[in-house]
Structures are given as C-alpha cells and as structure tokens.
Design a protein around this motif. Structure first.
Motif, PDB file in Angstrom:
ATOM      1  N   LEU A   1      33.580 -49.739 -12.670  1.00  0.00           N
ATOM      2  CA  LEU A   1      33.593 -49.147 -13.915  1.00  0.00           C
ATOM      3  C   LEU A   1      33.782 -47.923 -14.252  1.00  0.00           C
ATOM      4  N   VAL A   2      32.836 -47.178 -13.445  1.00  0.00           N
ATOM      5  CA  VAL A   2      32.789 -45.652 -13.834  1.00  0.00           C
ATOM      6  C   VAL A   2      34.284 -44.823 -13.210  1.00  0.00           C
ATOM      7  N   ARG A   3      35.126 -44.309 -14.554  1.00  0.00           N
ATOM      8  CA  ARG A   3      36.282 -43.921 -13.977  1.00  0.00           C
ATOM      9  C   ARG A   3      36.018 -42.405 -12.876  1.00  0.00           C
ATOM     10  N   PRO A   4      36.778 -42.414 -12.057  1.00  0.00           N
ATOM     11  CA  PRO A   4      36.014 -41.011 -10.813  1.00  0.00           C
ATOM     12  C   PRO A   4      36.438 -39.613 -12.428  1.00  0.00           C
TER      13      PRO A   4
ATOM     14  N   GLU B   1      40.107 -38.124 -12.748  1.00  0.00           N
ATOM     15  CA  GLU B   1      40.855 -39.081 -12.644  1.00  0.00           C
ATOM     16  C   GLU B   1      41.435 -39.319 -14.320  1.00  0.00           C
ATOM     17  N   ASP B   2      39.428 -38.874 -14.716  1.00  0.00           N
ATOM     18  CA  ASP B   2      40.226 -38.616 -16.516  1.00  0.00           C
ATOM     19  C   ASP B   2      40.797 -38.083 -17.278  1.00  0.00           C
ATOM     20  N   LEU B   3      42.194 -38.506 -17.627  1.00  0.00           N
ATOM     21  CA  LEU B   3      42.812 -37.714 -18.792  1.00  0.00           C
ATOM     22  C   LEU B   3      41.909 -37.274 -19.840  1.00  0.00           C
ATOM     23  N   PHE B   4      40.539 -37.422 -20.797  1.00  0.00           N
ATOM     24  CA  PHE B   4      39.902 -37.525 -21.680  1.00  0.00           C
ATOM     25  C   PHE B   4      38.655 -36.745 -21.142  1.00  0.00           C
TER      26      PHE B   4
ATOM     27  N   TRP C   1      28.105 -43.219 -16.821  1.00  0.00           N
ATOM     28  CA  TRP C   1      27.954 -44.057 -17.795  1.00  0.00           C
ATOM     29  C   TRP C   1      27.940 -42.669 -19.204  1.00  0.00           C
ATOM     30  N   VAL C   2      29.534 -42.474 -20.014  1.00  0.00           N
ATOM     31  CA  VAL C   2      29.976 -41.844 -20.938  1.00  0.00           C
ATOM     32  C   VAL C   2      29.780 -42.328 -22.199  1.00  0.00           C
TER      33      VAL C   2
END
Lengths: 251, 251
Positions: free
Chosen positions: B241-244, B247-250, B109-110
């Motif tokens: 729901l955790v974006r790998p 694959e995260d651009l941000f 979780w961010v």
C-alpha cells in the motif's frame, strides 16, 4: 460505540436512467431481502446511480474539447472529451502532469478527473459527472425514502477515490444526510483521563469504506445497508469533510 | 463479492504490557463471545496494543530533545520529547510548519508525528512508537493464533491517520498477513465489457476503516473481527500500500 455492525449489499437494481425514482428501487431491493428499515440504519448509495438518476450523464460525442484538453489528451493517450469535461468540472487544478489530472471539484472534492466515471455506463460513450451537490442529493433520497416507508435512515453517497502517499482506491463519502459526517471528540478523555489529541473522526468516510467492501464495482451492488452503527444525528453533510484550502498543507 | 459482512468488536482485553501474549488475549476475547474463528475471517488489531506488546514504548522523561525539536516544540507549544521521537522515527520530513509535523516513517507510512501515540497509555508520560515492521507483527500474530486455535485468519494491524484534502481521521492498515492488501482489478471488465479504469482497490484499508467504526479509541476495543469478507489470500503485506516516492505527486 455500538456492538456488532452488519454490512448488507443490496442487489438487483435495474440500470438507472435520468428521472428514475432511485429511492423506490432501493426500497424494493430492501423488501426483496425482507429487511425493514430502521431510523438508525445508514444507506450507502454509489455516486454512479445517483448521477444517472439526476441526469448528470454526458455523451462524449457531444463534447468539443478545447486546446488545453486536446494537448494533454494527445500527449498521454487520453480521451480529449473526458479531459475537457474534467477541466470544466474543476474549480482548481492541483496537478496536470504525467497523464494525471487531479482537480478540486465545485463541491471541493479533490480527486482524479473531477470524478468523471466511464465504467458501467448505460451506453459506451456515456460518462457520469459527480452530482452538483451530493449533500442535497442525499437529503432528497432520504426524504423520498421516508415518504415511501415512513422511516428516515441516514443516507451516504459514496465514490471511489485515490489518495496521495498510499496506493489503491477507497470509497469515501461525498454526500451525507441524517448523520454527522465528521464526529468531534473535542473534550473527550482517554482511560487515564488524558485529553484526546485526535479530535475528529471522519465517520461518514469509514461508513463508505465499509460499504465499499461489499460494493465491488463490477458486482452490481449500487446500494448497501449499514446496520448497528447508530450514527450520531445531525446536519452539516459531507461538506464538513472538505478541508479548507488555507488549512491544507498538500496542494 | 461476498454477501453480508459482520463487524464484531472484541472487548475486555487487559492493559497490554511489553512481552504480553496479545494473540492469547484476543483468542480469549473471541471465546468469551462464543465466536469460533474461521480461516476466511479477518482480525483487525489496533497498532497501540501491538506496539505495547512488542515493547515499542518510550517514557518521555528518558528522551533528550535536540535543538531542532526544542525550537519547534517551543514555537508551537508542543512537547519537545514527542517532537524529538517523531524526528528520530522519520525517514523523511514532508512538512514541519504551523505546528504540524508530517513525516514518512521507516516503513514508508506518511502520517503526523511518525505515528507516535500519547493516548490510552499505561503511564502518563509513556508513548507508543509504531511497530518497526508491522507486516512482520501481523505475521507473528497470525502464526501464534494458528498455534492456539488451529485456525489462521487474516490479520490487519490498523492505525488512525489524517489525510490531506479531507478533514477527520480514518483507520488504515499498516500491517497485513494472510490476505491481499491491494487488490488488482487489472483486466476485469464492467457490465458493458469495458475494461475498468480503476485497477487497484486498497482492501486492507477498507477493512481497517470498517473496523474503525466499532473501535472508537475511548471504548476499549483493541481488536475487531470482520466476518464474511472472505478476503483474497496472498502475501505482500501492507507494504504493497506504500506509494513509491517517485510516483507520488504530493510530497
């Protein structure tokens, strides 16, 4: 904080066309469900029907894509007309890579393809653009509803956005009238008298997300009644939810 | 898509302490409201009470901050013990600047300060840490509720997170049991038969946000009943729901 909240889908609106009286359709859908509007209700309306009623509709065949749009579209198998429109609608391009085009729109919303929407259109090659000023759209809808019913509920215009860090999309507010979109808890204290650290709640986004639970996009639910929230009255619109560029750590 | 959805706050839980039977308190609160649980209900439970029941509580006086935490805390007027705990809980630090500490927790979780929470604690110098595995916490709660009532509703554990690009906080799901957190619409078509482009809906996040409308943090509403959603059954938990990272651009 109020007691129970009801999330009521409003079905049976016709296909919306430019110039249509969207407020009248919503009022009719409420009457069909025998729901009498209250001043402390919130009406959540999907961006798509607002854009259609406002004529923010473009036929892709009428768009001449520029070189940048053509190159990106060709490389990633996108429609060059959609890419061109997304670039035109953007006031800032945050990412344009790996087939992703993340922009900030004129109103400041950061989303994919400047919010251009291809699904559930009236014609196969039509797309909707976001309303130019969805806060103004929400105010107009609210005034028209008051004129038709004598009651002025809060109005939230919602759209479905992705997020960084988390997978999946959620509905958020892009237009708000008649309620405070961003509630400040500055100065409030917890049960031990300790000042709260989290001081701002994005109430309008939570309302949009709640409405999103019943407004599945293939279900023909373009408007949702949220009853029981009794939102805090106030101005400012959804613009209050735009994080100023200078305060943003993730651009 | 279901019809009307009800969002019902459950009040009157006592202050939760390590080892408490949180499920029993929730079941008692439901009975006080004369609500009989259904298999297709969703119970949304705030992270704070889950963490307290699981003993994920730390006294700040017991923490020895390292040099990095002390320097950051001194520079920005933060509590060095909180900064130290946030760094220990982080598997990745995304931003540590201007007084902001944005991390990814062990579970992915961010959020700010690794989700460490100072408000509404049982003692002035106590904080809660996020559950080590909130999906497991949700599954345990669900099993215990089934044992007590014979009924196994879905369970969502929620926390209040900030977002980039948008101001204000919203509630999101960090633990899920008994329902699909991320609904895939792959292959579904719109009313014109056009394949939908937005293919994943973060249903559990929308449920958490809806519950957040009634669970104001100074209101003593640690649990919320969501009735009428009839969520899709399935496993996978909030981890879906955790974006790998890749694959995260941000980041």
């Amino acid at each position: 904080v109020a007691g129970k909240i009801d999330i009521v889908p409003l079905r049976g609106l016709p296909a919306i066309r430019p110039g249509d009286d969207l407020a009248a359709f919503i009022v009719r859908a409420l009457r069909r469900r025998r729901l009498r509007l209250r001043e402390d209700d919130v009406l959540v309306v999907c961006q798509k029907v607002v854009s259609k009623a406002e004529g923010r509709v473009v036929r892709l065949g009428d768009v001449r894509p520029g070189a940048r749009a053509r190159a990106f579209a060709e490389r990633y198998g996108k429609d060059p007309a959609v890419v061109e429109l997304a670039l035109r609608e953007a006031r800032e391009v945050l990412r344009m890579c790996d087939g992703h085009l993340i922009t900030a729109t004129g109103a400041g919303w950061v989303c994919a393809n400047s919010g251009i929407d291809r699904s559930n259109q009236n014609a196969a090659d039509e797309v909707t653009l976001l309303p130019l000023d969805a806060d103004a759209s929400a105010r107009r809808l609210r005034r028209r509803i008051r004129l038709l019913t004598g009651v002025a509920p809060a109005v939230v215009i919602s759209d479905t956005f992705g997020r960084p860090w988390r997978l999946g999309q959620v509905d958020v507010a892009i237009g708000v009238a008649g309620m405070v979109a961003l509630e400040s808890w500055q100065g409030r204290r917890d049960w031990a008298g300790r000042r709260l650290e989290h001081t701002e709640l994005a109430v309008a986004d939570q309302v949009a997300a709640a409405a999103g639970l019943v407004a599945g996009k293939d279900a023909g639910v373009p408007a949702v009644l949220v009853r029981g929230l009794q939102p805090r009255r106030g101005r400012g619109g959804a613009a209050a939810l735009v994080r100023p560029r200078a305060e943003d750590l993730f651009r």
